[in-house]
Design a protein around this motif. Structure first.
Motif, short mmCIF file in Angstrom:
data_model
loop_
_atom_site.label_atom_id
_atom_site.label_comp_id
_atom_site.label_asym_id
_atom_site.label_seq_id
_atom_site.Cartn_x
_atom_site.Cartn_y
_atom_site.Cartn_z
N SER A 17 0.84 -1.20 0.00
CA SER A 17 0.00 0.00 0.00
C SER A 17 0.87 1.25 0.00
CB SER A 17 -0.89 0.02 1.24
OG SER A 17 -1.75 -1.10 1.28
N ARG A 19 0.13 5.80 0.26
CA ARG A 19 -0.81 6.91 0.28
C ARG A 19 -0.15 8.12 -0.33
NH1 ARG A 19 -3.69 10.01 5.36
NH2 ARG A 19 -1.59 10.87 5.57
N ARG A 71 -9.69 -0.83 -4.93
CA ARG A 71 -8.37 -0.78 -4.29
C ARG A 71 -7.91 0.63 -3.92
NH1 ARG A 71 -4.23 -2.15 -7.38
NH2 ARG A 71 -5.28 -1.67 -9.35
N PHE A 72 -8.37 1.62 -4.63
CA PHE A 72 -7.93 2.99 -4.39
C PHE A 72 -9.07 3.81 -3.79
CE2 PHE A 72 -4.49 3.28 -7.96
CZ PHE A 72 -3.89 2.12 -7.47
N GLN A 86 -5.37 6.85 -1.26
CA GLN A 86 -4.94 5.65 -0.57
C GLN A 86 -4.99 4.49 -1.55
OE1 GLN A 86 -3.88 5.21 2.82
NE2 GLN A 86 -3.25 3.24 1.93
N MET A 87 -3.85 3.85 -1.77
CA MET A 87 -3.77 2.76 -2.73
C MET A 87 -3.41 1.48 -2.00
SD MET A 87 -1.77 4.73 -5.82
CE MET A 87 -0.22 4.80 -4.94
N THR A 88 -4.21 0.47 -2.16
CA THR A 88 -3.98 -0.82 -1.52
C THR A 88 -3.91 -1.92 -2.57
OG1 THR A 88 -6.33 -1.25 -1.21
CG2 THR A 88 -5.21 -0.04 0.55
N ALA A 89 -3.44 -3.09 -2.15
CA ALA A 89 -3.34 -4.25 -3.04
C ALA A 89 -2.68 -3.85 -4.36
CB ALA A 89 -4.71 -4.86 -3.28
N LEU A 90 -1.57 -3.15 -4.27
CA LEU A 90 -0.93 -2.64 -5.48
C LEU A 90 -0.39 -3.75 -6.36
CD1 LEU A 90 0.79 0.44 -3.87
CD2 LEU A 90 -0.76 0.52 -5.83
#
Length: 129
Positions: A17, A19, A71-72, A86-90
């Protein structure tokens, strides 16, 4: 023009992740649309998400591209001077330079139109390996 400064980029492993932040100068407008865009090497720049904020009112309307919607998450701070992504599971395909941009207004149908944004930040690099 509004001054925009991105930060928070970096290198992360797949599944991680990050941010990103977009700091916005005092613009004196009643409302402002701020969008996040990204451009990967050899590809066209694409819209990621955008928000329309009304000065003095916390929160705002948020529009997110279907490709990252799960995801975002885009969110403004309480005074609308910083926009977070916020970016997750990139994934490796998220590797790109990420830009924030501003325009006077936008809607769910118009926020993708890059030509209508008249202020752009310098970009921040995100690398996913």
């Amino acid at each position: 023009h509004v001054q925009l400064v991105e930060s928070g980029g970096g290198s992360v492993q797949s599944g991680g992740s990050l941010r990103l932040s977009c700091a916005i100068s005092d613009h004196g407008q009643r409302g402002l649309c701020v969008g996040w865009f990204r451009q990967a090497p050899g590809k066209e720049r694409e819209g990621v998400a955008a928000t329309y904020m009304t000065t003095g009112i916390s929160g705002g309307l948020v529009y997110t591209s279907g490709s990252v919607k799960d995801r975002f998450t885009l969110s403004p701070d309480n005074n609308g001077r910083t926009i977070y992504l916020q970016m997750t599971a990139l994934k490796p395909e998220d590797t790109a330079t990420y830009y924030c941009a501003a325009r006077r207004a936008c809607t769910s149908k118009s926020w993708h139109a890059q030509a209508d944004y008249d202020s752009w930040g310098q970009g921040t690099q995100v690398t996913v390996s």
